[in-house]
Design a protein around this motif. Structure first.
Motif, PDB file in Angstrom:
ATOM      1  N   TYR A  71      11.436  37.998  -8.139  1.00  0.00           N
ATOM      2  CA  TYR A  71      10.581  38.554  -9.182  1.00  0.00           C
ATOM      3  C   TYR A  71       9.520  37.519  -9.539  1.00  0.00           C
ATOM      4  O   TYR A  71       9.752  36.312  -9.497  1.00  0.00           O
ATOM      5  CB  TYR A  71      11.387  38.879 -10.446  1.00  0.00           C
ATOM      6  CG  TYR A  71      12.171  40.157 -10.390  1.00  0.00           C
ATOM      7  CD1 TYR A  71      13.474  40.183  -9.889  1.00  0.00           C
ATOM      8  CD2 TYR A  71      11.628  41.353 -10.856  1.00  0.00           C
ATOM      9  CE1 TYR A  71      14.203  41.360  -9.860  1.00  0.00           C
ATOM     10  CE2 TYR A  71      12.355  42.535 -10.820  1.00  0.00           C
ATOM     11  CZ  TYR A  71      13.638  42.526 -10.320  1.00  0.00           C
ATOM     12  OH  TYR A  71      14.353  43.699 -10.286  1.00  0.00           O
ATOM     13  N   GLN A  74       6.929  36.429 -12.690  1.00  0.00           N
ATOM     14  CA  GLN A  74       6.677  36.595 -14.116  1.00  0.00           C
ATOM     15  C   GLN A  74       5.455  35.765 -14.518  1.00  0.00           C
ATOM     16  O   GLN A  74       5.553  34.566 -14.712  1.00  0.00           O
ATOM     17  CB  GLN A  74       7.897  36.202 -14.954  1.00  0.00           C
ATOM     18  CG  GLN A  74       7.745  36.540 -16.432  1.00  0.00           C
ATOM     19  CD  GLN A  74       8.972  36.182 -17.249  1.00  0.00           C
ATOM     20  OE1 GLN A  74       9.566  35.134 -17.068  1.00  0.00           O
ATOM     21  NE2 GLN A  74       9.359  37.073 -18.177  1.00  0.00           N
ATOM     22  N   MET A 119       7.837  41.173 -15.943  1.00  0.00           N
ATOM     23  CA  MET A 119       8.601  40.839 -14.740  1.00  0.00           C
ATOM     24  C   MET A 119       8.242  41.852 -13.661  1.00  0.00           C
ATOM     25  O   MET A 119       8.419  43.053 -13.841  1.00  0.00           O
ATOM     26  CB  MET A 119      10.091  40.899 -15.064  1.00  0.00           C
ATOM     27  CG  MET A 119      10.998  40.250 -14.063  1.00  0.00           C
ATOM     28  SD  MET A 119      10.975  38.454 -14.125  1.00  0.00           S
ATOM     29  CE  MET A 119      11.997  38.157 -15.559  1.00  0.00           C
ATOM     30  N   MET A 152       5.724  32.196 -12.763  1.00  0.00           N
ATOM     31  CA  MET A 152       7.113  31.771 -12.612  1.00  0.00           C
ATOM     32  C   MET A 152       7.778  32.771 -11.662  1.00  0.00           C
ATOM     33  O   MET A 152       7.610  33.984 -11.818  1.00  0.00           O
ATOM     34  CB  MET A 152       7.819  31.805 -13.975  1.00  0.00           C
ATOM     35  CG  MET A 152       9.297  31.483 -13.934  1.00  0.00           C
ATOM     36  SD  MET A 152       9.623  29.714 -13.881  1.00  0.00           S
ATOM     37  CE  MET A 152       9.946  29.394 -15.614  1.00  0.00           C
ATOM     38  N   PHE A 169      11.378  34.103  -9.979  1.00  0.00           N
ATOM     39  CA  PHE A 169      12.819  34.129 -10.161  1.00  0.00           C
ATOM     40  C   PHE A 169      13.493  34.780  -8.961  1.00  0.00           C
ATOM     41  O   PHE A 169      13.061  35.847  -8.503  1.00  0.00           O
ATOM     42  CB  PHE A 169      13.209  34.911 -11.415  1.00  0.00           C
ATOM     43  CG  PHE A 169      12.827  34.245 -12.701  1.00  0.00           C
ATOM     44  CD1 PHE A 169      11.678  34.614 -13.372  1.00  0.00           C
ATOM     45  CD2 PHE A 169      13.624  33.248 -13.233  1.00  0.00           C
ATOM     46  CE1 PHE A 169      11.324  34.009 -14.567  1.00  0.00           C
ATOM     47  CE2 PHE A 169      13.284  32.630 -14.429  1.00  0.00           C
ATOM     48  CZ  PHE A 169      12.127  33.007 -15.093  1.00  0.00           C
ATOM     49  N   LEU A 173      21.541  42.230 -13.017  1.00  0.00           N
ATOM     50  CA  LEU A 173      20.801  41.196 -12.315  1.00  0.00           C
ATOM     51  C   LEU A 173      21.225  39.827 -12.836  1.00  0.00           C
ATOM     52  O   LEU A 173      21.228  39.601 -14.045  1.00  0.00           O
ATOM     53  CB  LEU A 173      19.301  41.372 -12.511  1.00  0.00           C
ATOM     54  CG  LEU A 173      18.627  42.511 -11.736  1.00  0.00           C
ATOM     55  CD1 LEU A 173      17.210  42.725 -12.235  1.00  0.00           C
ATOM     56  CD2 LEU A 173      18.621  42.196 -10.240  1.00  0.00           C
ATOM     57  N   PHE A 189      19.981  36.034 -12.621  1.00  0.00           N
ATOM     58  CA  PHE A 189      18.760  35.314 -12.267  1.00  0.00           C
ATOM     59  C   PHE A 189      19.018  33.817 -12.097  1.00  0.00           C
ATOM     60  O   PHE A 189      19.915  33.236 -12.729  1.00  0.00           O
ATOM     61  CB  PHE A 189      17.711  35.480 -13.367  1.00  0.00           C
ATOM     62  CG  PHE A 189      17.097  36.841 -13.460  1.00  0.00           C
ATOM     63  CD1 PHE A 189      17.700  37.846 -14.199  1.00  0.00           C
ATOM     64  CD2 PHE A 189      15.902  37.126 -12.815  1.00  0.00           C
ATOM     65  CE1 PHE A 189      17.136  39.113 -14.285  1.00  0.00           C
ATOM     66  CE2 PHE A 189      15.323  38.378 -12.902  1.00  0.00           C
ATOM     67  CZ  PHE A 189      15.942  39.380 -13.641  1.00  0.00           C
ATOM     68  N   GLY A 190      18.174  33.202 -11.265  1.00  0.00           N
ATOM     69  CA  GLY A 190      18.130  31.752 -11.201  1.00  0.00           C
ATOM     70  C   GLY A 190      17.298  31.215 -12.348  1.00  0.00           C
ATOM     71  O   GLY A 190      16.812  31.969 -13.202  1.00  0.00           O
ATOM     72  N   GLN A 191      17.098  29.885 -12.333  1.00  0.00           N
ATOM     73  CA  GLN A 191      16.403  29.232 -13.434  1.00  0.00           C
ATOM     74  C   GLN A 191      14.890  29.362 -13.344  1.00  0.00           C
ATOM     75  O   GLN A 191      14.177  29.082 -14.304  1.00  0.00           O
ATOM     76  CB  GLN A 191      16.781  27.743 -13.478  1.00  0.00           C
ATOM     77  CG  GLN A 191      18.275  27.491 -13.565  1.00  0.00           C
ATOM     78  CD  GLN A 191      18.890  27.320 -12.196  1.00  0.00           C
ATOM     79  OE1 GLN A 191      18.554  28.022 -11.232  1.00  0.00           O
ATOM     80  NE2 GLN A 191      19.820  26.382 -12.080  1.00  0.00           N
TER      81      GLN A 191
END
Lengths: 119, 115
Positions: A37, A39, A45, A89, A91, A107, A109-111
């Motif tokens: 994704y 953002q 998103m 950003m 993700f 979902l 998500f990573g950082q």
């Protein structure tokens, strides 16, 4: 529980060049989806690309492609011919497809990785 | 077709005050999600609704957070009382379970600042 790790807090790329964002994940499930994704500062998103775990072929969407290594639990995103509008950003996210579990559809998500594109 | 609508976009309140966020999903979407996104982090699921039923609220701090989805359409997320640590972006998403990819569509989020 599933976990998603993005080890690159920030990346930068020159306009028109190629950049690769890394993602690893951990799961004991066999049926799942992986996503990237985007953002932007507007916070909306936006789905960039998806990969179904049972498909060996790597997904591509125009300038975006993934390198899906199921055994290694790795899912990287390659952006070719980078454009200023790609700055955002990014993700990586995991979604369980086990319909019998309460985590179905959730979902994870990573950082995130902040991508800067230099003109 | 309209996307996921959230309001307000921004909210500033004093700690211990109540606050509510509203979400209108995409028409026909039976699944609705509320995510919490702290600054510089990925979103984390707070609650998931299938129609009007909350099927996953394991991450919702029930001492101060509550949510409802009346008639299986709009949803409201409430915090009472708000704490400083609740400052974050609250994202709403919706999807249609039964579609090819069950893709989640996100709203623009509500940025909450607790002073």
């Amino acid at each position: 529980a599933q976990t998603v790790t993005q080890s690159q807090p920030e990346m930068s790329v020159q306009e028109a060049e190629t950049v690769t964002l890394s993602c690893t994940y951990d799961t004991s499930e066999s049926d799942y989806y992986l996503f990237w994704y985007k953002q932007p500062p507007s916070r909306q998103m936006i789905l960039v690309i998806r990969q179904e775990a049972y498909k060996q072929q790597n997904a591509t969407e125009n300038r975006f492609s993934v390198n899906f290594q199921k055994a290694a639990k790795s899912f990287s995103l390659k952006i070719s011919d980078s454009q200023l509008g790609d700055a955002a950003m990014y993700f990586c996210a995991y979604r369980s497809e086990y319909a019998g579990g309460t985590s179905y559809g959730k979902l994870t998500f990573g950082q995130g990785t902040i991508l800067t594109v230099h003109p | 077709e309209a996307g996921v609508v959230q309001s307000p976009r921004y909210k500033i309140i004093e700690k211990k005050q109540p606050v509510a966020f509203w979400c209108n999903p995409i028409s026909g979407h039976n699944t609705l999600y509320w995510y919490l996104q702290n600054l510089g982090q990925g979103p984390e699921l707070l609650i998931r609704y299938e129609n009007e039923e909350a099927v996953d609220d394991s991450q919702l701090p029930k001492d101060r957070f509550s949510a409802e989805r009346l008639k299986g359409v709009d949803s409201t997320l409430k915090i009472q009382p708000a704490e400083l640590g609740d400052s974050a972006v609250y994202l709403c998403a919706s999807s249609y379970r039964g579609s090819s990819y069950n893709e989640q569509f996100f709203g623009p989020g509500t940025r909450l600042t607790v002073l």
